[in-house]
Design a protein around this motif. Structure first.
Motif, PDB file in Angstrom:
ATOM      1  N   LYS A   1     -27.240  48.172  40.300  1.00  0.00           N
ATOM      2  CA  LYS A   1     -25.855  48.449  40.670  1.00  0.00           C
ATOM      3  C   LYS A   1     -25.577  49.946  40.549  1.00  0.00           C
ATOM      4  O   LYS A   1     -26.219  50.642  39.752  1.00  0.00           O
ATOM      5  N   TYR A   2     -24.627  50.409  41.349  1.00  0.00           N
ATOM      6  CA  TYR A   2     -24.131  51.772  41.235  1.00  0.00           C
ATOM      7  C   TYR A   2     -22.625  51.729  41.056  1.00  0.00           C
ATOM      8  O   TYR A   2     -21.903  51.161  41.890  1.00  0.00           O
TER       9      TYR A   2
ATOM     10  N   PHE B   1     -27.723  56.180  46.329  1.00  0.00           N
ATOM     11  CA  PHE B   1     -26.399  56.215  46.956  1.00  0.00           C
ATOM     12  C   PHE B   1     -26.236  57.581  47.624  1.00  0.00           C
ATOM     13  O   PHE B   1     -26.291  58.620  46.963  1.00  0.00           O
ATOM     14  N   ILE B   2     -26.066  57.588  48.942  1.00  0.00           N
ATOM     15  CA  ILE B   2     -25.805  58.831  49.668  1.00  0.00           C
ATOM     16  C   ILE B   2     -24.422  58.682  50.291  1.00  0.00           C
ATOM     17  O   ILE B   2     -24.250  58.019  51.330  1.00  0.00           O
TER      18      ILE B   2
ATOM     19  N   ASP C   1     -25.135  59.409  38.362  1.00  0.00           N
ATOM     20  CA  ASP C   1     -26.381  59.697  39.065  1.00  0.00           C
ATOM     21  C   ASP C   1     -26.537  58.763  40.251  1.00  0.00           C
ATOM     22  O   ASP C   1     -26.538  57.541  40.082  1.00  0.00           O
ATOM     23  N   PRO C   2     -26.656  59.322  41.464  1.00  0.00           N
ATOM     24  CA  PRO C   2     -26.731  58.455  42.645  1.00  0.00           C
ATOM     25  C   PRO C   2     -28.056  57.711  42.782  1.00  0.00           C
ATOM     26  O   PRO C   2     -28.171  56.822  43.613  1.00  0.00           O
TER      27      PRO C   2
END
Lengths: 116, 116
Positions: free
Chosen positions: B49-50, B67-68, B54-55
């Motif tokens: 999960k995000y 994640f971008i 920190d991506p």
């Protein structure tokens, strides 16, 4: 500890019958979600409870679908006068989430409903 | 309306090959991002999960995702797949709006088959 449980695991209903699907969330989880997963698709949101309050039922496909969680724990999804298009896997998920604090959702094994 | 796109319906790899599964979402606000996995005969389980920070996030079993924000993407990667990674993978977004806790919006899933 115990995860989310759902019963029955499989249900065959004749068109026009009413069905009731049960979900037992993880103990202490405030939020409870129902999703519908058609064959070959991802789960789609049906409805959401926070404790006993149904805060969002925007995903229920028709007024034949009804969900309740009267004591803020176990939930029942009821489908009246089932139609063939109701055939799907019905997933229940619970989480600790409260208002805007988000936690991951834990899913049950689902109930596979087949309407003949 | 928010949506999630998974580009590959079915991916077939040999063991030890590298994996990247694409996921794009369509929502410009604050999002939480998830990858869930469903092994054959089992229920949906959280892979990673995000939420923020920190991506590049690491999950279980050697999986990671990046994640971008500028690309609205959250691709899943694993450097070397194993036969036991055979499963269906779902990308999901939890969009925040109007103070709602928000439900998960899922992609259609990518079926991964790993040949021994």
């Amino acid at each position: 500890g115990a995860g989310v449980s759902q019963s029955p695991r499989y249900k065959v209903a004749k068109r026009g019958q009413d069905v009731a699907l049960r979900c037992d969330p993880i103990s202490g989880h405030v939020s409870l979600f129902w999703y519908q997963q058609a064959l070959g698709q991802g789960p789609e949101f049906l409805t959401y409870f926070q404790n006993e309050a149904q805060l969002d039922k925007s995903g229920l496909p028709s007024d034949r679908f009804f969900a309740e969680r009267p004591e803020g724990s176990v939930s029942t999804l009821k489908i009246q006068r089932t139609q063939q298009e109701d055939s799907a896997v019905y997933l229940c998920a619970s989480s600790l989430a409260l208002w805007e604090r988000v936690y991951e959702q834990y899913f049950g094994p689902g109930t596979r409903l087949t309407v003949t | 309306a928010q949506s999630v796109s998974q580009h590959n319906h079915h991916v077939i790899l040999s063991e030890a090959a590298s994996l990247e599964l694409g996921c794009n979402y369509s929502y410009g606000g604050t999002v939480n991002l998830f990858w869930y996995v469903q092994y054959p005969g089992q229920h949906l389980q959280l892979l990673l999960k995000y939420f923020s920070g920190d991506p590049l996030v690491k999950g279980i079993k050697g999986f990671e995702a990046e994640f971008i924000k500028s690309k609205f993407s959250f691709n899943l990667r694993k450097p070397s797949v194993q036969w036991s990674d055979t499963a269906e993978y779902f990308c999901a977004v939890n969009a925040h709006y109007g103070g709602s806790q928000g439900n998960l919006i899922f992609g259609k899933g990518t079926k991964l088959s790993v040949k021994p």
